[in-house]
Design a protein around this motif. Sequence first.
Motif: not given
Length: 137
Positions: A124-130
Motif C-alpha cells: 500500500k505504501l508503494r501504491d501511495i508513492m506511485k
Amino acid sequence: MYVEFNNKIVVSEDIKNIIEKNTEFKVLKDMSKGSKREDILAFNLSVDINTLNDLMEEEVDLNELTEDDLFEEYLSLAEEIAMDIEEYVPEGAIMDIKSYKWDKSDNAIKLIIIIAPEDLYEVKLRDIMKKLITQVE
C-alpha cells in the motif's frame, strides 16, 4: 493536517518544521492531503546539489563521473541521507522515500517522503508513492 500515530496526534506543520530545522532538506510542499488518506504524512522535499557534492567529494572524484552516473549518485545519496529523518518521525511510524528528479534550475534533487503508521502494508505504501510521484511530475 492531523494524523494519529500510536494514540498521539501529530500535526504535519510540526513535522515540516522539524525536517527543515534538523536536516539539510527543504520542504517544498505538504502532500498529505494529495495522498487521499487520513493516516499518512507526505512531503515533497529538496536537497541542494552543493550539499550532496560536499558529501560525495571524499569518496568520488566528481569530474570522473558521466552526467548519468552523477545523476544516479545524487538520487541514491539524497535517499540515503533522507533516512536520517527517521530519527524525527513519531514512534510507531515507518517511512518511504523516493528521489525522482534533478532540478537543474534549482540546483537540487527533489524527493517525496511518506510517513505512515507501521501497520500499513508495504504494498500500500508503494501504491501511495506511485500516486504522489505522478502528482509532482
